[in-house]
Design an enzyme around this catalytic site. Structure first.
Site, PDB file in Angstrom:
ATOM      1  CG  ASN A 259      -1.865   1.146   1.297  1.00  0.00           C
ATOM      2  OD1 ASN A 259      -1.464   2.288   1.162  1.00  0.00           O
ATOM      3  ND2 ASN A 259      -3.134   0.856   1.539  1.00  0.00           N
TER       4      ASN A 259
ATOM      5  CE  LYS B 218      -1.533  -0.235   5.968  1.00  0.00           C
ATOM      6  NZ  LYS B 218      -2.057  -1.583   6.302  1.00  0.00           N
TER       7      LYS B 218
ATOM      8  CD  GLU C 233      -6.066 -16.852   2.421  1.00  0.00           C
ATOM      9  OE1 GLU C 233      -7.305 -17.025   2.497  1.00  0.00           O
ATOM     10  OE2 GLU C 233      -5.268 -17.719   2.039  1.00  0.00           O
TER      11      GLU C 233
ATOM     12  CG  ASP D 139      -4.371  -5.922   9.610  1.00  0.00           C
ATOM     13  OD1 ASP D 139      -4.342  -5.913   8.368  1.00  0.00           O
ATOM     14  OD2 ASP D 139      -5.392  -6.214  10.259  1.00  0.00           O
TER      15      ASP D 139
ATOM     16  CG  PHE E 164      -3.869   6.013   2.316  1.00  0.00           C
ATOM     17  CD1 PHE E 164      -4.124   4.730   2.761  1.00  0.00           C
ATOM     18  CD2 PHE E 164      -2.952   6.786   3.018  1.00  0.00           C
ATOM     19  CE1 PHE E 164      -3.493   4.216   3.881  1.00  0.00           C
ATOM     20  CE2 PHE E 164      -2.301   6.276   4.141  1.00  0.00           C
ATOM     21  CZ  PHE E 164      -2.570   4.989   4.564  1.00  0.00           C
TER      22      PHE E 164
ATOM     23  CE1 TYR F 108     -14.033   2.447   4.409  1.00  0.00           C
ATOM     24  CE2 TYR F 108     -11.953   1.450   5.074  1.00  0.00           C
ATOM     25  CZ  TYR F 108     -13.231   1.324   4.578  1.00  0.00           C
ATOM     26  OH  TYR F 108     -13.720   0.089   4.239  1.00  0.00           O
TER      27      TYR F 108
ATOM     28  NE  ARG G 243      -0.381   2.589   9.165  1.00  0.00           N
ATOM     29  CZ  ARG G 243      -1.421   3.115   8.520  1.00  0.00           C
ATOM     30  NH1 ARG G 243      -1.401   4.382   8.161  1.00  0.00           N
ATOM     31  NH2 ARG G 243      -2.471   2.378   8.215  1.00  0.00           N
TER      32      ARG G 243
END
Length: 211
Positions: free
Chosen positions: A9, A12, A40, A69, A153, A155, A194
């Site tokens: 991303n 991020k 995954e 995450d 970026f 939301y 973050r």
């Protein structure tokens, strides 16, 4: 310390690099290392998914690795989209579709019931398997329309944080009701989920590395 950032991303990565480099670390992305694996995310919590990503990319890179995450938890939606934030619309990484779905879900929710928070789990892992996970949150509320700015970026155009940063560490009430996307990088880093998680990591890392 040279750290691999386990993310594809771009937004991020910019935040991780900006904050970690300010702490004195060198950050290299998994893409720059030629690692195209996309683990995954099978965890049911932010911390579980951060560890899955960190472990996988650390094994591939051979470097200390950091993975985040994170997601948006909305009170009126019983905490959704939560760990499914990136794929809320049904497929991964479509910011516009995710925002459209959230606006539709919140259409009838009045101003006083639009509380939400961003949550981040940051996992730092060493090639020997030892890892440290730190959490960060940022409270706020969901806007009625996109409040787009020059930054952000995901939301970010829909999330109005309760505070905004002053400089790189202080904060004040967000009286202008600006969205995450309208805050400058420094204003966001000082109060973001973050930023808070990485600040906690910075505190705990010396003792962790000394173990």
């Amino acid at each position: 310390m040279k750290i691999c950032a386990a993310t594809g991303n771009a937004g991020k990565l910019r935040e991780l690099r900006r904050i970690l480099e300010a702490q004195g670390h060198e950050v290299v992305s998994q893409k720059e290392l030629g690692i195209t694996i996309e683990p995954e995310e099978t965890g049911t919590t932010f911390a579980e998914n951060a560890l899955i990503k960190a472990e996988t990319i650390c094994k591939a890179s051979g470097l200390p690795t950091i993975a985040d995450d994170s997601g948006l938890c909305v009170d009126a939606l019983d905490g959704a989209p939560g760990v499914y934030s990136a794929r809320y619309c049904g497929h991964h990484g479509d910011d516009e579709a995710n925002n459209d779905k959230l606006l539709a879900a919140m259409q009838a929710v009045p101003a006083g019931q639009r509380g939400a928070k961003f949550v981040s789990a940051v996992c730092f892992i060493l090639p020997d398997g030892r890892h440290l996970t730190c959490m960060g949150e940022c409270p706020g509320r969901i806007a009625f329309t996109r409040l787009c700015g020059d930054y952000g970026f995901g939301y970010d155009p829909l999330f109005i944080p309760a505070d905004c940063g002053v400089g790189k560490t202080d904060k004040r009430p967000n009286t202008e009701k600006r969205s995450y996307a309208q805050l400058t990088p420094d204003e966001k880093d000082a109060i973001s989920h973050r930023g808070n998680a990485l600040a906690e990591l910075e505190k705990q890392l010396p003792s962790f590395l000394g173990e």
